[in-house]
Design a protein around this motif. Structure first.
Motif, PDB file in Angstrom:
ATOM      1  N   GLY A 125      -3.266  -1.969   8.586  1.00 15.19           N
ATOM      2  CA  GLY A 125      -3.002  -3.353   8.954  1.00 15.19           C
ATOM      3  C   GLY A 125      -2.242  -4.047   7.841  1.00 15.19           C
ATOM      4  N   ARG A 126      -1.139  -4.733   8.201  1.00 14.30           N
ATOM      5  CA  ARG A 126      -0.314  -5.378   7.176  1.00 14.30           C
ATOM      6  C   ARG A 126      -0.452  -6.894   7.205  1.00 14.30           C
ATOM      7  N   GLY A 127      -1.515  -7.384   7.827  1.00 16.22           N
ATOM      8  CA  GLY A 127      -1.749  -8.810   7.863  1.00 16.22           C
ATOM      9  C   GLY A 127      -1.163  -9.455   9.092  1.00 16.22           C
ATOM     10  N   PRO A 128      -1.013 -10.754   9.049  1.00 17.73           N
ATOM     11  CA  PRO A 128      -1.134 -11.660   7.904  1.00 17.73           C
ATOM     12  C   PRO A 128      -2.577 -11.810   7.427  1.00 17.73           C
ATOM     13  N   ALA A 129      -2.699 -11.987   6.123  1.00 11.34           N
ATOM     14  CA  ALA A 129      -4.009 -12.119   5.490  1.00 11.34           C
ATOM     15  C   ALA A 129      -3.806 -12.590   4.055  1.00 11.34           C
ATOM     16  N   PRO A 130      -4.891 -13.034   3.405  1.00 12.41           N
ATOM     17  CA  PRO A 130      -4.797 -13.416   1.995  1.00 12.41           C
ATOM     18  C   PRO A 130      -4.333 -12.255   1.120  1.00 12.41           C
ATOM     19  N   PHE A 131      -3.779 -12.585  -0.024  1.00 12.74           N
ATOM     20  CA  PHE A 131      -3.060 -11.651  -0.881  1.00 12.74           C
ATOM     21  C   PHE A 131      -3.904 -10.462  -1.344  1.00 12.74           C
ATOM     22  N   THR A 132      -5.043 -10.711  -1.980  1.00 11.97           N
ATOM     23  CA  THR A 132      -5.785  -9.647  -2.657  1.00 11.97           C
ATOM     24  C   THR A 132      -6.284  -8.586  -1.691  1.00 11.97           C
ATOM     25  N   GLY A 133      -6.953  -8.987  -0.619  1.00  8.39           N
ATOM     26  CA  GLY A 133      -7.500  -8.021   0.322  1.00  8.39           C
ATOM     27  C   GLY A 133      -6.430  -7.209   0.997  1.00  8.39           C
ATOM     28  N   LEU A 134      -5.367  -7.844   1.400  1.00 11.61           N
ATOM     29  CA  LEU A 134      -4.293  -7.149   2.092  1.00 11.61           C
ATOM     30  C   LEU A 134      -3.650  -6.103   1.186  1.00 11.61           C
ATOM     31  N   ARG A 135      -3.446  -6.461  -0.046  1.00 15.45           N
ATOM     32  CA  ARG A 135      -2.852  -5.530  -1.009  1.00 15.45           C
ATOM     33  C   ARG A 135      -3.728  -4.286  -1.179  1.00 15.45           C
ATOM     34  N   SER A 136      -5.046  -4.465  -1.200  1.00 12.87           N
ATOM     35  CA  SER A 136      -5.960  -3.332  -1.363  1.00 12.87           C
ATOM     36  C   SER A 136      -5.800  -2.326  -0.241  1.00 12.87           C
ATOM     37  N   GLY A 137      -5.717  -2.816   0.992  1.00 13.21           N
ATOM     38  CA  GLY A 137      -5.566  -1.911   2.119  1.00 13.21           C
ATOM     39  C   GLY A 137      -4.257  -1.167   2.102  1.00 13.21           C
ATOM     40  N   LEU A 138      -3.173  -1.861   1.790  1.00 19.06           N
ATOM     41  CA  LEU A 138      -1.858  -1.236   1.768  1.00 19.06           C
ATOM     42  C   LEU A 138      -1.747  -0.196   0.658  1.00 19.06           C
ATOM     43  N   VAL A 139      -2.282  -0.517  -0.508  1.00 21.99           N
ATOM     44  CA  VAL A 139      -2.238   0.438  -1.626  1.00 21.99           C
ATOM     45  C   VAL A 139      -3.064   1.680  -1.296  1.00 21.99           C
ATOM     46  N   THR A 140      -4.241   1.474  -0.710  1.00 24.47           N
ATOM     47  CA  THR A 140      -5.093   2.602  -0.336  1.00 24.47           C
ATOM     48  C   THR A 140      -4.389   3.496   0.671  1.00 24.47           C
ATOM     49  N   ALA A 141      -3.777   2.895   1.676  1.00 20.23           N
ATOM     50  CA  ALA A 141      -3.094   3.672   2.710  1.00 20.23           C
ATOM     51  C   ALA A 141      -1.916   4.454   2.126  1.00 20.23           C
ATOM     52  N   ARG A 142      -1.119   3.795   1.290  1.00 22.05           N
ATOM     53  CA  ARG A 142       0.031   4.476   0.689  1.00 22.05           C
ATOM     54  C   ARG A 142      -0.414   5.639  -0.189  1.00 22.05           C
ATOM     55  N   THR A 143      -1.475   5.432  -0.946  1.00 27.36           N
ATOM     56  CA  THR A 143      -1.980   6.475  -1.845  1.00 27.36           C
ATOM     57  C   THR A 143      -2.450   7.683  -1.052  1.00 27.36           C
ATOM     58  N   ILE A 144      -3.201   7.437   0.010  1.00 22.19           N
ATOM     59  CA  ILE A 144      -3.697   8.545   0.832  1.00 22.19           C
ATOM     60  C   ILE A 144      -2.535   9.258   1.517  1.00 22.19           C
ATOM     61  N   GLY A 145      -1.594   8.493   2.041  1.00 21.71           N
ATOM     62  CA  GLY A 145      -0.443   9.111   2.686  1.00 21.71           C
ATOM     63  C   GLY A 145       0.342   9.999   1.743  1.00 21.71           C
ATOM     64  N   TYR A 146       0.551   9.516   0.530  1.00 18.49           N
ATOM     65  CA  TYR A 146       1.274  10.299  -0.477  1.00 18.49           C
ATOM     66  C   TYR A 146       0.506  11.565  -0.842  1.00 18.49           C
ATOM     67  N   ALA A 147      -0.812  11.422  -1.033  1.00 23.15           N
ATOM     68  CA  ALA A 147      -1.632  12.564  -1.440  1.00 23.15           C
ATOM     69  C   ALA A 147      -1.666  13.645  -0.350  1.00 23.15           C
ATOM     70  N   LEU A 148      -1.678  13.217   0.910  1.00 17.04           N
ATOM     71  CA  LEU A 148      -1.761  14.171   2.014  1.00 17.04           C
ATOM     72  C   LEU A 148      -0.383  14.615   2.508  1.00 17.04           C
ATOM     73  N   GLY A 149       0.662  13.902   2.081  1.00 21.41           N
ATOM     74  CA  GLY A 149       2.004  14.232   2.552  1.00 21.41           C
ATOM     75  C   GLY A 149       2.221  13.904   4.008  1.00 21.41           C
ATOM     76  N   VAL A 150       1.632  12.790   4.475  1.00 26.48           N
ATOM     77  CA  VAL A 150       1.761  12.382   5.877  1.00 26.48           C
ATOM     78  C   VAL A 150       2.373  10.982   5.949  1.00 26.48           C
ATOM     79  N   PRO A 151       2.986  10.619   7.075  1.00 27.80           N
ATOM     80  CA  PRO A 151       3.603   9.297   7.193  1.00 27.80           C
ATOM     81  C   PRO A 151       2.579   8.177   7.211  1.00 27.80           C
ATOM     82  N   VAL A 152       2.989   7.021   6.709  1.00 25.61           N
ATOM     83  CA  VAL A 152       2.160   5.814   6.726  1.00 25.61           C
ATOM     84  C   VAL A 152       2.926   4.746   7.494  1.00 25.61           C
ATOM     85  N   ILE A 153       2.261   4.120   8.456  1.00 28.82           N
ATOM     86  CA  ILE A 153       2.894   3.070   9.233  1.00 28.82           C
ATOM     87  C   ILE A 153       2.070   1.788   9.161  1.00 28.82           C
TER      88      ILE A 153
END
Length: 231
Positions: free
Chosen positions: A68-96
């Protein structure tokens, strides 16, 4: 297709969704603590994967990550996006990335006639709401007709009062004098819905196109800002 779904637009919500399973939602977890997104997300991801597969994240057969990319307050939204990107990179799978309002609207549209339009609103704090208007785009996706926008609930009263329009969401429920919410409908974002939308939107998308989706929808400046430079 097996998709790990993450949303941190309010609290933290994680699900493992598999289009080929008899019950597509293999497991889900959520926390409404909006002040500890990062800590809860890591725990929830581990719990969901363990419940669904009984294995480590790397062996769970995940083929994509939807966030989920929001809209939402800054801190919480950033946490979700960073977590998703990190997992996607580690697994080598697309992130949307998918608007959290899209997911809420899809859940509402599942419970109303297919030709209905819906207006969804979430809590933006500061006595404001994030809102947008939708109609169904097939059985699993949505088409945004207007928005998303942020503002005082009273600024959207006339739009939400359109005859026949369904109004839903926790933001609308907070301000019933301005936004007449329809009872009995989903009010919060459920991460699992992101999986359904993601499967549709992933088709034919290039890596660059997907990268463009994984950017936050803030709609306004962060609550905390660095001090301006003195003259």
């Amino acid at each position: 297709m097996r998709i790990l779904c993450i949303d941190s637009s309010l609290g933290a919500s994680v699900a493992l969704w598999d289009s080929e399973a008899k019950t597509p939602v293999l497991a889900s977890r959520s926390s409404q603590d909006s002040r500890s997104h990062a800590e809860h997300l890591s725990e929830l991801v581990s719990e969901v994967v363990q419940e669904a597969c009984g294995c480590a994240l790397a062996k769970a057969g995940i083929e994509a990550v939807a966030v989920g990319r929001g809209p939402a307050p800054f801190t919480g939204l950033r946490s979700g996006l960073v977590t998703a990107r990190t997992i996607g990179y580690a697994l080598g799978v697309p992130v949307i990335g998918i608007s959290s309002l899209d997911a809420l609207a899809r859940a509402v549209l599942d419970l109303v006639p297919p030709t209905q339009e819906v207006f969804v609103a979430t809590d933006a704090r500061r006595k404001e709401v994030y809102c947008a208007q939708y109609r169904a785009d097939g059985p699993d996706d949505v088409r945004c007709l207007w928005g998303p926008e942020v503002g005082r609930p009273a600024a959207f009263t006339n739009r939400a009062a359109k005859p026949g329009l369904i109004v839903a969401g926790a933001g609308a429920a907070l301000y019933p004098q301005d936004l007449a919410v329809n009872p009995g409908l989903p009010s919060e974002v459920e991460a699992a819905v992101l999986g359904r939308i993601a499967q549709v939107r992933l088709a034919g998308k290039s890596a660059d196109q997907l990268l463009d989706t994984v950017s936050p929808l803030y709609l306004r400046r962060p609550d905390v800002q660095p001090p301006s430079k003195g003259k």
